[in-house]
Design an enzyme around this catalytic site. Structure first.
Site, PDB file in Angstrom:
ATOM      1  NE  ARG A 168      -3.359   0.106   2.900  1.00 31.73           N
ATOM      2  CZ  ARG A 168      -2.909   0.293   4.141  1.00 31.73           C
ATOM      3  NH1 ARG A 168      -2.316   1.416   4.476  1.00 31.73           N
ATOM      4  NH2 ARG A 168      -3.080  -0.651   5.051  1.00 31.73           N
TER       5      ARG A 168
ATOM      6  CE1 TYR B 221     -12.721  12.132 -17.681  1.00 30.19           C
ATOM      7  CE2 TYR B 221     -12.271  12.039 -15.335  1.00 30.19           C
ATOM      8  CZ  TYR B 221     -12.580  11.399 -16.521  1.00 30.19           C
ATOM      9  OH  TYR B 221     -12.746  10.052 -16.528  1.00 30.19           O
TER      10      TYR B 221
ATOM     11  CG  ASP C 174      -6.264  15.986 -15.958  1.00 31.96           C
ATOM     12  OD1 ASP C 174      -5.564  15.317 -16.749  1.00 31.96           O
ATOM     13  OD2 ASP C 174      -7.298  15.540 -15.420  1.00 31.96           O
TER      14      ASP C 174
ATOM     15  CE  LYS D 263      -8.941   7.815 -19.423  1.00 35.35           C
ATOM     16  NZ  LYS D 263      -9.188   9.121 -18.834  1.00 35.35           N
TER      17      LYS D 263
HETATM   18  C1  LIG Z   1      -9.808   9.601 -17.712  1.00 36.92           C
HETATM   19  C2  LIG Z   1      -9.433  10.920 -17.150  1.00 36.92           C
HETATM   20  C3  LIG Z   1      -9.219  11.078 -15.768  1.00 36.92           C
HETATM   21  C4  LIG Z   1      -9.463   9.967 -14.782  1.00 36.92           C
HETATM   22  O1  LIG Z   1      -8.631   8.892 -14.975  1.00 36.92           O
HETATM   23  P1  LIG Z   1      -9.054   7.371 -14.599  1.00 36.92           P
HETATM   24  O2  LIG Z   1      -7.772   6.651 -14.784  1.00 36.92           O
HETATM   25  O3  LIG Z   1     -10.131   6.972 -15.522  1.00 36.92           O
HETATM   26  O4  LIG Z   1      -9.526   7.401 -13.187  1.00 36.92           O
HETATM   27  C5  LIG Z   1      -8.835  12.330 -15.310  1.00 36.92           C
HETATM   28  N1  LIG Z   1      -8.695  13.372 -16.156  1.00 36.92           N
HETATM   29  C6  LIG Z   1      -8.892  13.263 -17.483  1.00 36.92           C
HETATM   30  C7  LIG Z   1      -8.721  14.452 -18.347  1.00 36.92           C
HETATM   31  C8  LIG Z   1      -9.273  12.030 -18.019  1.00 36.92           C
HETATM   32  O5  LIG Z   1      -9.490  11.929 -19.334  1.00 36.92           O
END
Ligand SMILES: *Cc1c(COP(=O)(O)O)cnc(C)c1O
Length: 384
Positions: free
Chosen positions: A51, A103, A175, A200
């Site tokens: 963890r 988001y 982000d 992503k």
């Molecule tokens: C998908 C996404 C997230 C969240 O990520 P997860 O891995 O799905 O929890 C945060 N910010 C943006 C811009 C995203 O596209």
């Protein structure tokens, strides 16, 4: 001294202890997956319990920090866990000043979870330059932006927002998910924290969830490590292993995502009667010059408003054969998303429309397939 059990030890003892000396000494070319929840006390790398750390996290963290040009990176179970880790460092009464086209799950987390703990959020349009002068007036603890934004692909001047945030005594969180570390490095542009959903583009194969937060600040790093352990936000070693494998091909995948998306966006703009086509590296994009300065490529998302009714828009989406209708983005396979009914369904309709997420908006995540096939598929879906 050897830890290997001798042949005289019992069956159960040998079953459990065999191989202990071998693991660290194999000179393996590809790292293993350390599927262990705990580590023997006193090991030279300071691991204790997964963890709060694991060799697969550490391998991934080093790579991501390096790719983002940051001193530190910390992995979390998802992008949303990474967001949670950052916001958990705030206290009741603290203000987050956020970009309004944020988001959907970030918006939901702010509104439905952290609001209950007294964290306040104000929204502004950071492409409007007067917003920069108003930052200090909000007295924010944190300024929160994305660039490009989802799904409108607004480009926000990271260096300018960093200056405004710092003048107001706030930290800037960017982000960086939509751009990826390959195309944009927020820390080098002045951000205090760069958050990435590695789910992503970094992993790129739609088979694992991991998030990461990068920083140059030792203070922030300490808080993030604490949040990982104290809130139980850690990723799984297997997902870190998959994501690290993905990161090894991020550069060549991003090159193809960018060239495919540019060709796809150019087709939509020139050969269909779409009302608007948004892509940062199209000359028609409102912040095209800034995009070229801040990013090494336009990334893989193309957003289009076909100007049709909700019903007709849904028909076009359903007629596509090479674009599964799915949330997420950044994988090698192309996907199509209807934000109003999918990613942004959690955002109230009035709020959604106020920031330009209309019922006729369609978001394409352009994969690395043969681009002529992708274009042909859309051409046919529009004609059907
Ligand atoms: C998908 C996404 C997230 C969240 O990520 P997860 O891995 O799905 O929890 C945060 N910010 C943006 C811009 C995203 O596209």
């Amino acid at each position: 001294m050897s830890n290997e059990p001798s042949d005289s030890k019992g069956f159960e003892t040998r079953a459990i202890h065999s191989g202990r000396d071998f693991v660290g000494d194999t000179r393996t070319v590809t790292p293993p997956v350390w599927l262990t929840s705990t580590f023997e006390y006193g090991n030279p790398n300071g691991f204790d319990y997964t963890r709060s750390g694991n060799p697969n996290f550490r391998l991934l963290d080093r790579t991501i920090a390096s790719l983002e040009g940051a001193a530190h990176a910390t992995s979390f179970g998802s992008g949303v866990s990474a967001i949670t880790a950052i916001v958990s460092t705030l206290k009741s009464g603290d203000v987050i000043l956020a970009e309004e086209n944020i988001y959907g799950c970030t918006f939901r987390l702010f509104a439905q979870v952290f609001a209950k703990f007294g964290v306040e959020v104000s929204y502004v349009d950071f492409t409007d330059h007067s917003s920069l002068e108003k930052v200090a007036g909000h007295a924010p603890a944190v300024v929160w932006i994305e660039s490009p934004t989802n799904p409108n692909l607004k480009i926000i001047d990271i260096a300018a927002v960093a200056d405004a945030a710092h003048a107001a005594g706030a930290a800037l969180v960017v982000d960086n998910t939509f751009a990826s570390s390959y195309l944009q490095r927020p820390i080098e542009l002045g951000a205090d924290l760069s958050l990435i959903s590695l789910t992503k583009y970094t992993n790129g194969h739609s088979d694992a969830l991991v998030g990461s937060v990068c920083t140059n600040s030792d203070d922030w790093q300490e808080k993030l490590i604490f949040a990982q352990k104290a809130l139980g936000l850690q990723p799984s070693p297997m997902d870190c292993w998959l994501t690290l494998r993905g990161a090894k091909t991020e550069a060549i995948r991003m090159e193809r995502h960018c060239s495919n998306a540019l060709a796809f966006a150019t087709f939509l703009e020139d050969e269909t009667n779409a009302v608007t086509v948004r892509y940062p590296f199209l000359a028609s994009h409102p912040q095209h010059e800034l995009a070229k300065r801040q990013m090494a490529g336009g990334s893989g998302i193309v957003t289009v408003d076909f100007g049709r009714s909700l019903e007709d828009t849904m028909k076009v989406v359903e007629n596509l054969t090479l674009f599964p209708k799915a949330e997420s983005l950044g994988g090698i396979e192309s996907l199509v998303c209807h934000p109003a009914s999918m990613t942004h369904a959690a955002v109230p309709k009035e709020t959604r429309e106020a920031v330009g997420i209309t019922d006729s908006l369609v978001r394409f995540s352009i994969g690395i397939e043969t681009v002529e096939d992708l274009i042909g598929d859309v051409r046919e879906a529009l004609q059907a």
